[in-house]
Write a protein that holds these residues in place. Sequence first.
Motif, PDB file in Angstrom:
ATOM      1  N   PRO A  67      67.019 -14.166 -41.420  1.00  0.00           N
ATOM      2  CA  PRO A  67      65.750 -13.839 -42.068  1.00  0.00           C
ATOM      3  C   PRO A  67      65.191 -14.968 -42.927  1.00  0.00           C
ATOM      4  CG  PRO A  67      67.568 -12.592 -43.045  1.00  0.00           C
ATOM      5  CD  PRO A  67      68.094 -13.241 -41.818  1.00  0.00           C
ATOM      6  N   ASP A  68      66.044 -15.799 -43.530  1.00  0.00           N
ATOM      7  CA  ASP A  68      65.543 -16.895 -44.362  1.00  0.00           C
ATOM      8  C   ASP A  68      64.754 -17.901 -43.535  1.00  0.00           C
ATOM      9  OD1 ASP A  68      66.576 -15.992 -46.830  1.00  0.00           O
ATOM     10  OD2 ASP A  68      68.567 -16.725 -46.282  1.00  0.00           O
ATOM     11  N   ALA A  69      65.226 -18.190 -42.316  1.00  0.00           N
ATOM     12  CA  ALA A  69      64.502 -19.111 -41.440  1.00  0.00           C
ATOM     13  C   ALA A  69      63.167 -18.518 -41.012  1.00  0.00           C
ATOM     14  CB  ALA A  69      65.349 -19.433 -40.212  1.00  0.00           C
ATOM     15  N   LEU A  71      61.337 -16.429 -42.813  1.00  0.00           N
ATOM     16  CA  LEU A  71      60.446 -16.526 -43.978  1.00  0.00           C
ATOM     17  C   LEU A  71      59.935 -17.949 -44.141  1.00  0.00           C
ATOM     18  CD1 LEU A  71      62.361 -14.303 -46.552  1.00  0.00           C
ATOM     19  CD2 LEU A  71      60.167 -13.797 -45.484  1.00  0.00           C
ATOM     20  N   ALA A  72      60.792 -18.930 -43.906  1.00  0.00           N
ATOM     21  CA  ALA A  72      60.366 -20.326 -44.026  1.00  0.00           C
ATOM     22  C   ALA A  72      59.314 -20.670 -42.982  1.00  0.00           C
ATOM     23  CB  ALA A  72      61.576 -21.241 -43.881  1.00  0.00           C
ATOM     24  N   GLU A  76      55.030 -17.464 -47.427  1.00  0.00           N
ATOM     25  CA  GLU A  76      55.284 -16.413 -48.409  1.00  0.00           C
ATOM     26  C   GLU A  76      55.056 -15.044 -47.783  1.00  0.00           C
ATOM     27  OE1 GLU A  76      53.835 -15.050 -52.889  1.00  0.00           O
ATOM     28  OE2 GLU A  76      53.005 -16.833 -51.940  1.00  0.00           O
ATOM     29  N   TYR A  91      60.908 -11.138 -35.835  1.00  0.00           N
ATOM     30  CA  TYR A  91      60.693 -10.792 -37.232  1.00  0.00           C
ATOM     31  C   TYR A  91      59.203 -10.547 -37.450  1.00  0.00           C
ATOM     32  CZ  TYR A  91      65.433 -12.367 -38.427  1.00  0.00           C
ATOM     33  OH  TYR A  91      66.792 -12.508 -38.511  1.00  0.00           O
ATOM     34  N   GLY A 298      65.068 -14.540 -54.300  1.00  0.00           N
ATOM     35  CA  GLY A 298      65.440 -15.813 -53.686  1.00  0.00           C
ATOM     36  C   GLY A 298      65.786 -15.622 -52.219  1.00  0.00           C
ATOM     37  N   ALA A 299      66.612 -16.516 -51.716  1.00  0.00           N
ATOM     38  CA  ALA A 299      67.021 -16.442 -50.308  1.00  0.00           C
ATOM     39  C   ALA A 299      67.946 -15.246 -50.081  1.00  0.00           C
ATOM     40  CB  ALA A 299      67.722 -17.726 -49.908  1.00  0.00           C
ATOM     41  N   LEU A 300      67.878 -14.699 -48.863  1.00  0.00           N
ATOM     42  CA  LEU A 300      68.772 -13.590 -48.537  1.00  0.00           C
ATOM     43  C   LEU A 300      70.191 -14.075 -48.275  1.00  0.00           C
ATOM     44  CD1 LEU A 300      65.748 -12.677 -47.313  1.00  0.00           C
ATOM     45  CD2 LEU A 300      67.103 -10.737 -46.550  1.00  0.00           C
ATOM     46  N   GLY A 301      70.306 -15.252 -47.641  1.00  0.00           N
ATOM     47  CA  GLY A 301      71.631 -15.792 -47.369  1.00  0.00           C
ATOM     48  C   GLY A 301      72.399 -15.032 -46.314  1.00  0.00           C
ATOM     49  N   TRP A 327      66.566  -8.594 -52.898  1.00  0.00           N
ATOM     50  CA  TRP A 327      66.371  -8.127 -51.541  1.00  0.00           C
ATOM     51  C   TRP A 327      67.287  -6.946 -51.260  1.00  0.00           C
ATOM     52  CZ3 TRP A 327      62.375  -9.360 -48.732  1.00  0.00           C
ATOM     53  CH2 TRP A 327      61.755 -10.614 -48.877  1.00  0.00           C
TER      54      TRP A 327
END
Length: 472
Positions: A67-69, A71-72, A76, A91, A298-301, A327
Motif C-alpha cells: 500500500p505504501d508504494a 500511495l506514493a 496524497e 488499489y 505515516g507509512a503503513l510498512g 492506519w
Amino acid sequence: MVRAAGKAGRRWLLLGHRWLGIGTGLLFALWIGSGLVMLYVPFPSLDRAERLARLAPIAWDRVRIGPDAALAAAGEAAGLALEMRDGEPVYRVTAAAGARRTVSAVTGELLGPVDAAQALRIAGGGEATAVRRDQWTVTARYNPQRPFWKVALGDPSGREVYVSARTGEVALVTTRWQRGWNWAGAVVHWVYLTPLRARPELWRQVVLWLSGVAGLTALSGLAVGLWRLRLRLRRRYRGGAVSPYRGLALWHHAFGLAGGFGLALFILSGWLSMNPNRWFSSLAPPAEMQAAYAGRPGALGLAPGDLERLAGPGLTLLRFTAIGGRWWLVREGAAGPVTTDLDGGAGPDAATLAAAATVPGGRLASVERITAYDAYWYPHGGAPPLPVLRLTYDDPAATWLHVDPRDGTILNRLDRSGRINRWLFDAPHRLDLPGLSVRPTAREAGQWALNLLGAGIAATGLVAGARRLIRR
C-alpha cells in the motif's frame, strides 16, 4: 373603513386561492401520486451489499505492490482500498477533494481509463454505450467517476450496469422495473429532469419557487376552509349547513378541512427540504473535520504478504482507513466491516474515536453508545447500523457526531440546525415520528391516509378549476 378592508381582504383571499389552485393543482396531484410510488420504489443506487457481491475475491498471489508504494504513485490520499478489477488486483486511491485514481497492485503503475471491452468484462457482458450523464447518474456525487460505460446486460430484468470509464468501478446498477417506476416516482417528485438537475443551483431555485407558491396555495385554502366553516348552531348557513358550498365545492371543502393541515405541512416541509436561505447545515461532515479526524498517518510498512495474512482468504475488499493519525485495516464482508490495527489486533475503541473527532471551537462533552433507535437515529430508506456512538460537543452549534464503532466512519454531523430540520422536514414530510419510524406498517398506513386526503383535495380542485376555465 376597517370593515371594508376586511371584506376586501377576504375577497382577495378567495380569489388568490382560486387562481393559485388553478395554477398549482396539477403539481399537487403529481407530488401526491409520485410520493406514494416512492414509498415502494427508491431512486436507484448501488448499496454496499450489491457492490461487494460484484467483486471477485482478491488474487493474493498476484499482489506484488504494498500500500505504501500505491500511495506514493497516486499522491496524497484520504482513502485507500484493495480489490479486483478485470482480473487484476488494484488499489483504489481517493484524494481529499474526492478525485479517484487506480494503481495496479501488480506493477505499481497508475492505470488509465477503461475501454468498452474492459467495461463489458467488468459488467459481465452485454452491450456498452458511452454516457457522461443521464437520468440515473445526474447528481454531483457521481462526478469523480464520470464518464461511464453503460452496459445493457440484455437479461429479463433489463439490468444496466454503469462502469466508470475513469476507474473501472461499478458505480450503479438499475433494472427496467426501477427505471420505469422512478419516472412516475422520484423523477416527478423531485423535479429530477436531467437538463435541470445537472445545474444544481438552478434546480434548487426552481423547486424552491414551485413549492413556495404551492405552499401559499395550501395555506390560503386552509384559511378559506376554516373561515367558511360555521359550527355554532346560531351562525350556520341556510338549512343548518356548516358549509356554504354544494356539490363538488362541498367535497373540496370537506376534503380540505380533513386533510388541509397535513397537506400544508407536506408542501411547506418540502419547501424547507431545499434549505431556503441556507438555514440548515449539511449532515455530511465538512472536509476540514474529516481531515482532522484522519490526522497525518505515516507509512503503513506492510508488504504484500502481510496483507494476505491479515486479510484472510476469500476477501473481496480490503480498506485502509486513517483515524487519529494511525492506519487501520478494514475487512469488508457480508456481516459488515471488521477493523484491526496493522498487527491484527483490536480496532479503535470508543476513546480513540472520540479523541480523533474534533469540532472547531468545541470540547467533547459526552460519548454515548446508542444501542436502539431513537428520535435522531432511526431507519429511513434502510436500517442504519447499531450500535452507534453519539459524540456531543459544547461548541456554539451544539454539534453531534454519529460514528460507526465497527470501522470509525463518521456517519453524519447533526448540529442544532440539523436537529431542528429533523422536526420541520422529516417528521411532517416522511412521518418520521417517534414510534412510527420503527413501525413501517403503521407509518405507511399513516402516509396513505394523509396522501389520499390530499388526493381528494387535488382531484376536486382540479375538476373545479377546469370547469371554471372552460366557462371563461
